[in-house]
Scaffold this active site. Structure first.
Site, PDB file in Angstrom:
ATOM      1  N   TYR A  82      -2.034  -7.779   2.993  1.00  0.00           N
ATOM      2  CA  TYR A  82      -2.105  -6.703   4.243  1.00  0.00           C
ATOM      3  C   TYR A  82      -0.634  -6.234   4.152  1.00  0.00           C
ATOM      4  O   TYR A  82       0.048  -7.225   3.288  1.00  0.00           O
ATOM      5  CB  TYR A  82      -2.694  -7.979   5.400  1.00  0.00           C
ATOM      6  CG  TYR A  82      -2.701  -7.403   6.671  1.00  0.00           C
ATOM      7  CD1 TYR A  82      -3.136  -7.035   7.736  1.00  0.00           C
ATOM      8  CD2 TYR A  82      -1.226  -7.505   7.352  1.00  0.00           C
ATOM      9  CE1 TYR A  82      -3.137  -6.232   8.474  1.00  0.00           C
ATOM     10  CE2 TYR A  82      -0.449  -6.421   8.552  1.00  0.00           C
ATOM     11  CZ  TYR A  82      -1.679  -6.094   9.218  1.00  0.00           C
ATOM     12  OH  TYR A  82      -1.830  -5.190  10.526  1.00  0.00           O
ATOM     13  N   CYS A  83      -0.502  -5.392   4.231  1.00  0.00           N
ATOM     14  CA  CYS A  83       0.856  -4.185   4.769  1.00  0.00           C
ATOM     15  C   CYS A  83       0.956  -4.316   5.995  1.00  0.00           C
ATOM     16  O   CYS A  83       0.695  -3.337   6.342  1.00  0.00           O
ATOM     17  CB  CYS A  83       0.611  -2.884   3.619  1.00  0.00           C
ATOM     18  SG  CYS A  83       1.963  -2.287   3.747  1.00  0.00           S
ATOM     19  N   VAL A  84       2.350  -5.026   6.269  1.00  0.00           N
ATOM     20  CA  VAL A  84       3.295  -4.417   7.292  1.00  0.00           C
ATOM     21  C   VAL A  84       3.476  -3.280   7.734  1.00  0.00           C
ATOM     22  O   VAL A  84       3.714  -2.448   8.720  1.00  0.00           O
ATOM     23  CB  VAL A  84       3.948  -5.700   7.782  1.00  0.00           C
ATOM     24  CG1 VAL A  84       3.438  -7.000   8.621  1.00  0.00           C
ATOM     25  CG2 VAL A  84       5.066  -5.402   6.774  1.00  0.00           C
ATOM     26  N   LEU A 123       0.379  -0.720   8.314  1.00  0.00           N
ATOM     27  CA  LEU A 123      -0.410  -1.444   9.737  1.00  0.00           C
ATOM     28  C   LEU A 123      -1.835  -1.936   9.300  1.00  0.00           C
ATOM     29  O   LEU A 123      -2.612  -1.730  10.879  1.00  0.00           O
ATOM     30  CB  LEU A 123       0.096  -0.656  11.057  1.00  0.00           C
ATOM     31  CG  LEU A 123      -0.658  -0.912  12.143  1.00  0.00           C
ATOM     32  CD1 LEU A 123      -0.161  -2.610  12.524  1.00  0.00           C
ATOM     33  CD2 LEU A 123      -0.543  -0.195  12.838  1.00  0.00           C
ATOM     34  N   ASN A 124      -2.258  -1.798   7.443  1.00  0.00           N
ATOM     35  CA  ASN A 124      -3.874  -2.131   7.411  1.00  0.00           C
ATOM     36  C   ASN A 124      -3.731  -2.717   6.359  1.00  0.00           C
ATOM     37  O   ASN A 124      -2.726  -2.639   5.846  1.00  0.00           O
ATOM     38  CB  ASN A 124      -3.876  -0.928   6.932  1.00  0.00           C
ATOM     39  CG  ASN A 124      -5.628  -0.853   6.984  1.00  0.00           C
ATOM     40  OD1 ASN A 124      -5.791  -1.464   7.718  1.00  0.00           O
ATOM     41  ND2 ASN A 124      -5.818   0.355   7.389  1.00  0.00           N
TER      42      ASN A 124
END
Ligand SMILES: [Zn+2]
Length: 310
Positions: A149-151, A154-155
């Site tokens: 999950y990559c901040v 946002l996905n």
């Protein structure tokens, strides 16, 4: 003692992500302003350096467009969900029998390593999950070929947006390196007092901040890109890195060319485009929903969603 609630952390990450989208757009705007305000006057005034400045600006603007396209593809494209009702068994009856067996058996398939050959069941989604799929606590569902999950985007990064994520990293790396190189002269000029009389008094400060951020991003992205290049070459995800170290004969390694195609698609013309054609998408989904891909046979075109025999 601090009571750390995992679900509150997930909610926190989701809100941080919204801010990060604005941060990315802010960095891009800042750098674009610094570069364009430094080189557009050279183009306008003509002279010996005008042609060089024009092509540098053109290349930089093309990179900005490419990185924004890849970025929004990584943000907006669904990383790949497990179709409702999917199971890896030959028939619905077999799936139901296996689920019943799972409920009462002592073994717990969901805790076994991916690639062990035994079908896995997600207790949170209450559904079977294909190999390489993992439950993402932030989006609350299983994601096909989940990477992380990559901040920043946002996905969750998974099967269908990993290519866009990698292209975003590549284009950002080149754009930051180019911007830092283009701004280096102005950056040095600030310390020599050459920028004191500029029309825009805020420009030296903007160039200073943009140069520092671009140089820092360029250096940090270099390491990240090398790591992902090795993962792509080995057909491995970030989640699987530790599992791969314990598995000498990595079952998903199909050779360099096929491993690259598994991420970037079969058409080399589209390798630099952050989206897939409908045919490539069908192949990726079909492969992700298979139990195990053949290493040497031709990659079959996926038949889309549905149950597949193990
Ligand atoms: Zn799940």
């Amino acid at each position: 003692m601090v009571d750390l609630n995992v679900f509150q952390c997930c909610r926190f990450l989701r809100h941080i992500g919204k801010v990060m989208v604005l941060v990315v757009l802010g960095f891009v705007t800042l750098t674009a302003y610094a570069v364009i305000s430094s080189y557009a006057p050279m183009v306008a005034h003509g002279g010996a350096r005008a042609a060089g400045a024009f092509f540098a600006l053109l290349f930089f603007c093309a990179l900005v467009v490419a990185l924004l396209w890849a970025y929004f593809a990584a943000v907006l494209v669904d990383p790949g969900r497990v179709p409702a009702g999917w199971h890896p068994f030959g028939s619905d009856e077999e799936a139901a029998a296996e689920l019943e067996r799972l409920e009462f058996a002592s073994y717990r398939p969901q805790e076994r390593l991916a690639g062990s050959g035994r079908p896995r069941f997600c207790r949170k989604c209450e559904a079977w999950k294909p190999e390489r799929a993992h439950h993402d606590s932030i989006t609350g569902r299983c994601v096909l070929r989940m990477d992380h999950y990559c901040v920043w985007v946002l996905n969750c990064v998974g099967l269908l947006n990993y290519k866009a994520f990698l292209l975003f990293l590549c284009y950002t790396f080149v754009a930051c390196g180019l911007a830092a190189g283009l701004l280096a002269g102005t950056f040095v000029g600030i310390f020599r007092g050459l920028e004191a009389g500029t029309e825009d008094p805020a420009r030296p400060a903007i160039v200073f901040v943009a140069f520092v951020i671009d140089a820092a991003f360029c250096l940090s992205l270099a390491g990240f890109l090398i790591m992902h290049a090795r993962l792509v070459a080995a057909n491995c995800t970030t989640i699987e890195m530790y599992e791969k170290r314990r598995t000498p004969d990595w079952p998903y390694n199909r050779g360099l060319r096929r491993n690259v195609q598994d991420v970037f698609g079969n058409s080399q013309l589209r390798w630099f485009v952050p989206t897939y054609s409908p045919e490539e998408r069908a192949v990726l989904l079909g492969n992700a929903l298979r139990r195990r891909l053949p290493r040497s046979d031709a990659t079959p075109v996926g038949s889309g969603y549905g149950a597949m025999a193990p």
